[in-house]
Design an enzyme around this catalytic site. Structure first.
Site, PDB file in Angstrom:
ATOM      1  N   THR B 145       0.825  -1.214   0.000  1.00  0.00           N
ATOM      2  CA  THR B 145       0.000   0.000   0.000  1.00  0.00           C
ATOM      3  C   THR B 145       0.857   1.263   0.000  1.00  0.00           C
ATOM      4  O   THR B 145       1.755   1.409   0.834  1.00  0.00           O
ATOM      5  CB  THR B 145      -0.896  -0.016   1.253  1.00  0.00           C
ATOM      6  OG1 THR B 145      -1.700  -1.191   1.208  1.00  0.00           O
ATOM      7  CG2 THR B 145      -1.785   1.204   1.310  1.00  0.00           C
ATOM      8  N   GLU B 146       0.549   2.168  -0.938  1.00  0.00           N
ATOM      9  CA  GLU B 146       1.260   3.446  -1.063  1.00  0.00           C
ATOM     10  C   GLU B 146       2.775   3.252  -1.192  1.00  0.00           C
ATOM     11  O   GLU B 146       3.548   4.119  -0.782  1.00  0.00           O
ATOM     12  CB  GLU B 146       0.929   4.377   0.106  1.00  0.00           C
ATOM     13  CG  GLU B 146      -0.557   4.662   0.274  1.00  0.00           C
ATOM     14  CD  GLU B 146      -1.158   5.491  -0.865  1.00  0.00           C
ATOM     15  OE1 GLU B 146      -0.385   6.052  -1.665  1.00  0.00           O
ATOM     16  OE2 GLU B 146      -2.394   5.537  -0.959  1.00  0.00           O
ATOM     17  N   LEU B 147       3.142   2.096  -1.734  1.00  0.00           N
ATOM     18  CA  LEU B 147       4.548   1.782  -1.992  1.00  0.00           C
ATOM     19  C   LEU B 147       5.395   1.770  -0.713  1.00  0.00           C
ATOM     20  O   LEU B 147       6.598   2.003  -0.744  1.00  0.00           O
ATOM     21  CB  LEU B 147       5.142   2.787  -3.004  1.00  0.00           C
ATOM     22  CG  LEU B 147       6.058   2.205  -4.084  1.00  0.00           C
ATOM     23  CD1 LEU B 147       5.306   1.152  -4.911  1.00  0.00           C
ATOM     24  CD2 LEU B 147       6.584   3.287  -5.009  1.00  0.00           C
TER      25      LEU B 147
END
Lengths: 514, 408
Positions: B145-147
């Site tokens: 998630t979100e890198l």
């Protein structure tokens, strides 16, 4: 260095005797202007007794040294000057006449690309306080004016009327003529009527008597201020709210200087749809005569566009800021009851929406019967509100404290766990900021000017009592929310600064003086 | 040879309705399906459909030499199934070309890795299965998630069998090193990390239409010239971005579609350059060095950290309250109430705490743009009310009294 600019400001109240938001805002603004090299001659109406036969008192004139720092950055494109006023001019230091400045010499520069130099300069700004004999007060109404006059002056009603009758014939005639001219001008929009009345240069005596009704006093005050304007040197006149608009118009005409009017609250805010037409007329007159109109919010600017059809080009929005008084040290008052307290504090009038507060309270106590509601303040709706509370089954849950003053106000805020401002129409609304200064989280009406600038508050439409109750309950149930609002709110409050607003107002003056 | 590695993120949260205190105990219709459907259909029309069609044309035109990758959150897949099946069909067509890799992430675009490892693994496994089922191939590359990556997440991804993980090429992580090489996270033995080349990525994703930018307007030729100027020993350039860049963040009339349409031709003008997928790069190159990631690094904001999700009191309180309910919810699921578990998982979507962000002044505008609420405080209140209601329903499952059926 900015050029000196002189303003004749027709304001309200001055410390230590400030009773309400209007006085606070006027005072804050003079402080803010001082930061930006504006000389203010601040005129306030004041009642005084028999002993003084002048109409005018110079109470104080001092130069206010204001420290500013100026930073010169040497970027690749040459020096840029960024200056920012310091915060500390709230308490004027002792006057040091003749000292040019406390300027420190520029540090010798080294040849680095980005070099910063700092220096301090002291602006010598003059604040002169003129008290003008008058019975005008910020929140006077037409009805009951004579009664209020009795309270203010300590004279009997008969004495007051007799004094007016005994006043010099030409003075009484001048008052009556101006009053009529104002009335006609506000109907026709023609200012020439007023100019005709002001034609004579002769000095009249306006001392020792007051207008027998509010409108006559407004006219008398205008004539007195006209006399002040003949004696004073200034570049612009700045008048605050309708009672001083005629005085502003007269002063501007006498001195042939531009007029700026400030709108803190208009007749629609005070009275809803049932406006006093004469008051509305004087507001309209002031708005037409002014070259610029300072509004305390976009909300107010919008009202002026829609209800007064004001030319939008004349409108400028300058939000109120927080004065020293509002930024009180957090007051840790012993709270004697463990239950959460939800507070309404303000005039119990249509404008402030006390009935919506009760409706929300009724919904909250159904879910959380332990919550206590407090309604502080007085006003024409108070008896109705007490009955309404009983009908809603709130008797055990609500307390009416009546009108609070002085330290009791702060104490009440400090005791509260949640402050609610459910106003129906609030041009600005400083009270949420006062609550926040005491670490009380706030639920406020979106129909207010302050909600335009305030981020750390829960906002509701005043009529959406379900949402209001929802937000009150959320604050009670989820402590992180209150913590969030109070912690970030404290930082936010510090950004609402009068010196920042003063710069905007100076720029408005420059527009009209140029 | 230097390869351009495009990876596009597709995500849609199940947004909550304005669930008030007075809804608690009354109904469990938490999600605003009308609004969610409206948004997904609008984004499909402006972005998903035209851009996937364009990518299909590019793959066809360049005879398999144009490649890219997608990660599509499980909540986005579900919403496409519900409200834009054509978008999903286009993604499946892209998968069928063999030129487009589909990555794995958590099914609900959650921050479970911070609070609940069991839930994290469950969400990764369920997403892996779903990607295989929808797109025909088991994903071997993981994107959190979100890198967000740190040493721990990288190790967990390795333990789950992934061969590559994506991350942000943040300055504070790399120092003097280039993001254009393959690294191995500290604490890992097999997995490789591919980093986002944030400057080149953001030239397209953020700056493309910014008229104040000195490079505006960005032409295909100019962008290709920057790529062609890269050192010959750079194996790849990670161009990772939100898929909504195309048509939604950068509107059609900015020329973003035309830019992408002509980009492969411009890149191919220098034969030293091609396109590749993350798993191809991971298979082709050995790590050049180890990379220590002691603290979570994300691709968000200037700080590249987690403060957009967990930066304030409300966010942390909401996050804690959510995950403290995890064990009870899974127990309820085991007792036959998987519907409650699914609702809870939809609440784990990181957007719900993102809406509560109060970083107004620096990055605030971006946050506001993505939020359906008028304020972060309103977002917090709705979320906490929903959680309160869900907790009551979960608690009731454990009671011996007959179970109430959900009202919607």
């Amino acid at each position: 260095m900015t050029a000196p600019l002189k303003v004749l400001m027709l304001g309200w109240e001055f410390p230590p005797h400030i009773s309400g938001g209007l006085g606070t805002a006027c005072y804050g603004l003079t402080q803010g202007l001082a930061h930006h090299g504006v000389d203010v001659t601040f005129v306030v109406p004041k009642t005084w007794g028999d002993e003084d036969q002048s109409f005018l008192k110079l109470v104080g004139a001092n130069t206010v040294p204001v420290k500013r720092w100026t930073r010169i950055e040497h970027g690749e494109t040459g020096p840029r000057v960024a200056s920012s006023p310091a915060l500390d001019a709230r308490e004027p230091e002792a006057v040091v006449q003749g000292t040019p400045s406390g300027a420190a010499p520029l540090r010798a520069g080294t040849a680095t690309a980005r070099e910063e130099r700092e220096r301090t300069e002291t602006l010598q700004t003059t604040l002169r306080l003129l008290e003008v004999e008058s019975t005008l007060r910020p929140y006077l109404g037409e009805s009951g004016y004579l009664q209020q006059l009795v309270e203010l002056t300590g004279l009997t009603a008969e004495e007051l009327v007799r004094r007016f009758a005994d006043a010099p014939e030409e003075a009484r005639r001048a008052v009556a003529e101006l009053e009529r001219a104002l009335f006609e001008a506000s109907a026709s929009g023609e200012l020439s009527r007023i100019e005709a009345v002001l034609g004579s240069e002769e000095k009249l005596h306006f001392s020792g008597f007051y207008g027998p009704d509010l409108m006559a006093e407004v006219a008398r005050y205008a004539l007195v201020v006209g006399e002040v304007a003949r004696r004073e040197a200034f570049d612009v006149v700045h008048a605050h709210d309708w009672m001083t608009y005629p005085a502003g118009i007269v002063a501007a005409r006498v001195a042939k200087k531009p007029l700026v009017v400030h709108m803190h609250a208009c007749e629609y805010d005070r009275s809803g749809e049932h406006v006093n037409e004469r008051v509305r007329g004087l507001e309209q007159l002031g708005l037409s005569a002014a070259e610029r109109i300072v509004c305390v919010s976009h909300y107010t600017a919008n009202v002026l566009r829609q209800r007064y059809h004001v030319d939008p080009d004349k409108l400028r929005v300058v939000h109120n800021a927080v004065t020293h008084k509002d930024q009180m040290e957090a007051w840790h008052w012993e709270k004697h009851i463990p239950e959460p307290i939800v507070l309404f504090l303000g005039r119990v009038t249509f404008q402030k929406g006390p009935d919506y507060f009760l409706e929300a309270a009724a919904r909250v106590v159904k879910v959380e019967p332990s919550v206590k509601f407090v309604m502080s303040g007085s006003g024409d709706m108070l008896p109705k509100m007490i009955e309404r509370a009983a009908r809603l089954g709130l008797a055990r849950h609500i307390h009416f404290t009546g009108f609070l003053k002085g330290a009791d106000v702060e104490r009440m805020y400090a005791m509260a766990d949640i402050y609610v401002m459910p106003s129906v129409s609030e041009p600005f609304g400083i009270s949420p900021l006062e609550a926040m200064a005491l670490d009380v989280p706030v639920v406020l009406s979106r129909q207010s000017g302050v909600s335009e600038i305030l981020r750390n508050a829960l906002k509701v439409d005043f009529w959406d009592v379900q949402d209001m109750a929802n937000k009150i309950l959320a604050l009670i149930r989820y402590p992180a929310l209150a913590q969030q609002l109070t912690e970030e709110g404290r930082n936010e409050l510090a950004t609402f600064r009068w010196d920042v607003r003063g710069k905007l107002v100076r720029e408005i003056y420059e527009e009209v003086v140029a | 040879m230097t390869s351009l590695v495009f990876y596009f993120q597709i995500h849609q949260p199940f947004r909550l309705r304005r669930y008030t205190f007075f809804d608690i105990g009354v109904h469990d219709g938490y999600f605003d399906d009308t609004e969610n459907a409206r948004i997904v259909r609008r984004v499909a029309e402006k972005c998903y459909l035209p851009m996937t069609s364009l990518l299909l044309r590019l793959v066809e035109k360049h005879d398999g030499r144009f490649k890219c990758a997608f990660s599509v959150s499980g909540t986005a897949l579900e919403q496409m199934e519900l409200w834009s099946p054509e978008s999903l069909a286009n993604l499946q067509r892209l998968a069928a070309t063999g030129c487009v890799e589909f990555l794995c992430e958590t099914s609900h675009h959650s921050l479970a890795f911070l609070a609940d490892r069991a839930e994290f693994e469950a969400q990764v496994k369920s997403q892996r299965q779903r990607i295989k089922q929808l797109f025909g191939k088991e994903p071997t590359t993981f994107r959190n998630t979100e890198l967000v990556v740190d040493n721990r997440v990288a190790r967990w991804a390795e333990e789950l069998g992934f061969r590559a993980i994506l991350g942000e090429g943040a300055d504070h992580l790399l120092g003097w090193r280039t993001p254009h090489r393959v690294y191995r996270p500290e604490s890992c033995e097999r997995i490789k990390i591919l980093l986002r080349s944030y400057k080149l990525s953001d030239d397209i994703a953020f700056r493309f239409s910014n008229r104040a930018w000195s490079e505006w307007p960005l032409t295909t030729e100019r962008f290709a010239s920057w790529v062609h100027a890269l050192p010959p020993d750079d194996p790849f350039v990670g161009l990772f971005m939100d898929f909504e860049t195309f048509g939604e963040h950068q509107w059609h009339d900015t020329g973003i579609f035309a830019f992408m349409e002509h980009l492969p031709d411009a890149i191919f003008k220098n034969p030293r350059f091609d396109f590749a997928t993350p798993s191809e790069i991971a298979a082709r190159f050995d790590p050049i060095a180890r990379l220590d990631i002691p603290h979570p690094v994300s691709w968000a904001d200037a700080e590249r950290d987690l403060t957009a999700w967990l930066g304030n009191h409300m966010q942390r309180a909401a996050h804690e309250a959510l995950y403290s309910l995890g064990p009870a919810v899974r127990k309820a699921a085991a007792a036959g109430r998987s519907d409650l578990y699914e609702k809870w998982k939809k609440l784990t979507t990181s957007d719900h705490v993102y809406y509560q962000c109060t970083k107004w002044f620096s990055d605030g505008d971006v946050h506001k743009y993505f939020s359906p609420y008028s304020s972060p405080h309103d977002a917090f209140i709705a979320f906490m009310n929903v959680l309160d209601d869900l907790a009551r329903r979960v608690a009731r499952v454990q009671e011996p009294t007959p179970v109430e059926s959900p009202t919607s």
